[in-house]
Design an enzyme around this catalytic site. Structure first.
Site, PDB file in Angstrom:
ATOM      1  N   CYS A 178      -0.545   4.045   2.650  1.00 12.23           N
ATOM      2  CA  CYS A 178      -0.555   3.849   4.101  1.00 12.23           C
ATOM      3  C   CYS A 178      -0.318   2.371   4.433  1.00 12.23           C
ATOM      4  O   CYS A 178       0.803   1.898   4.348  1.00 12.23           O
ATOM      5  CB  CYS A 178      -1.838   4.386   4.718  1.00 12.23           C
ATOM      6  SG  CYS A 178      -3.346   3.976   3.820  1.00 12.23           S
ATOM      7  N   SER A 179      -1.368   1.651   4.776  1.00 15.11           N
ATOM      8  CA  SER A 179      -1.174   0.253   5.160  1.00 15.11           C
ATOM      9  C   SER A 179      -2.396  -0.596   4.841  1.00 15.11           C
ATOM     10  O   SER A 179      -2.734  -1.502   5.586  1.00 15.11           O
ATOM     11  CB  SER A 179      -0.850   0.173   6.650  1.00 15.11           C
ATOM     12  OG  SER A 179      -1.917   0.759   7.382  1.00 15.11           O
ATOM     13  N   CYS A 180      -3.095  -0.286   3.739  1.00 15.47           N
ATOM     14  CA  CYS A 180      -4.292  -1.052   3.375  1.00 15.47           C
ATOM     15  C   CYS A 180      -3.908  -2.515   3.169  1.00 15.47           C
ATOM     16  O   CYS A 180      -2.865  -2.814   2.587  1.00 15.47           O
ATOM     17  CB  CYS A 180      -4.925  -0.477   2.111  1.00 15.47           C
ATOM     18  SG  CYS A 180      -5.495   1.210   2.362  1.00 15.47           S
ATOM     19  N   CYS A 205       0.895  -1.157   0.000  1.00 14.31           N
ATOM     20  CA  CYS A 205       0.000   0.000   0.000  1.00 14.31           C
ATOM     21  C   CYS A 205       0.926   1.196   0.000  1.00 14.31           C
ATOM     22  O   CYS A 205       1.581   1.474   1.001  1.00 14.31           O
ATOM     23  CB  CYS A 205      -0.915   0.034   1.227  1.00 14.31           C
ATOM     24  SG  CYS A 205      -1.790   1.612   1.343  1.00 14.31           S
TER      25      CYS A 205
HETATM   26 FE    FE Z   1      -3.546   2.273   2.599  1.00 15.63          FE
END
Ligand code: FE
Length: 208
Positions: A118-120, A115
Site C-alpha cells: 500500500c503506502s507504509c 511499500c
Molecule cells: Fe503499506
C-alpha cells in the site's frame, strides 16, 4: 492514447498515472462531512491534523536526523542500531514510526524503499508519502526492475557495480534511507547539512 510502440520503454510514472486529484478531493470532502455529521470527528481536528502534517511534520525532521548522523558518529551508530530510539533523542517520534529502521547508503550499496502492499511510510521523519509512492507502477516495478525504474522515472543512473537493495516497508517496520554525505561538505555545520537532505534522498530515489 499516445501510440506507444511495443518494446519502447514505458513513460514516467507521472505521465502514465494522471491521478484524478479532483475526484479524490471530492471523495475526501464527502467522507469528512459524513464523519463530522456522525459526530466521529470535528472540523477542528481535521484542520489541526492537516496543519500538523503540512507544516510541523515532514522530511525536514528526517533531514535533521540524517545531518546529525553525518556529523556525530556515536549518534549514527545508535541510529543504525535502533532508529526509533535514536530519533526520540531529537524529540522525533509518533504514529507510523513505532518501529523505524534506517539504512545507510555507501559508495557500493544504494538503498531504496517501497511499500509493495500500500503506502507504509515512516511518518515521523518523512511526513506523508508523495502520491507516486502509492502508484501501483512504482510499487511493482521497484521490486522487479529497481535499477531501470530509478533511471527512467527519477533520472538516477546507478553504476553497475553499485548494489541496489530494495526494502519493503510495512505496517510493522518502516524504513528510511541515510543518503551519502556529499563531497565538499566537510566544513558545513549540522543545520546547513540538513538543508541538503531531501525527501527523495531519504526514500532512496535520489542522491543528495
Ligand atoms: Fe503499506
Amino acid at each position: 492514447m499516445s501510440g506507444q510502440s511495443v518494446g519502447s520503454s514505458p513513460p514516467p510514472i507521472s505521465e502514465t498515472f494522471p491521478r484524478p486529484e479532483a475526484e479524490a478531493a471530492a471523495r475526501t470532502r464527502a467522507l469528512e462531512a459524513l464523519l463530522i455529521e456522525k459526530g466521529l470527528m470535528t472540523s477542528d481536528l481535521v484542520d489541526r491534523m492537516a496543519s500538523l502534517y503540512e507544516k510541523d511534520i515532514g522530511p525536514h525532521l528526517g533531514a535533521k536526523v540524517v545531518a546529525k548522523a553525518w556529523v556525530d558518529p556515536a549518534f549514527k551508530k545508535r541510529l543504525l542500531e535502533n532508529a526509533t530510539k535514536a530519533c526520540k533523542e531529537l524529540g522525533i517520534s509518533g504514529v507510523q514510526g513505532e518501529d523505524m529502521v534506517c539504512v545507510e547508503n555507501t559508495p557500493k550499496v544504494h538503498h531504496v524503499i517501497v511499500c509493495t502492499l500500500c503506502s507504509c511510510y515512516p511518518w515521523p521523519v518523512l511526513g506523508l508519502p508523495p502520491n507516486w509512492f502509492k502508484y501501483p507502477q512504482y510499487r511493482s516495478r521497484m521490486v522487479i526492475e529497481p535499477r531501470k525504474l530509478l533511471k527512467e522515472d527519477f533520472g538516477l543512473d546507478l553504476p553497475q557495480d553499485v548494489e541496489v537493495r530494495v526494502w519493503d516497508t510495512s505496517a510493522e517496520i518502516r524504513y528510511f534511507v541515510m543518503p551519502e554525505r556529499p563531497a565538499g561538505t566537510e566544513r558545513m555545520g549540522e543545520a546547513e547539512l540538513a538543508k541538503l537532505v531531501t525527501r527523495d534522498g531519504m526514500i532512496g530515489v535520489a542522491k543528495v
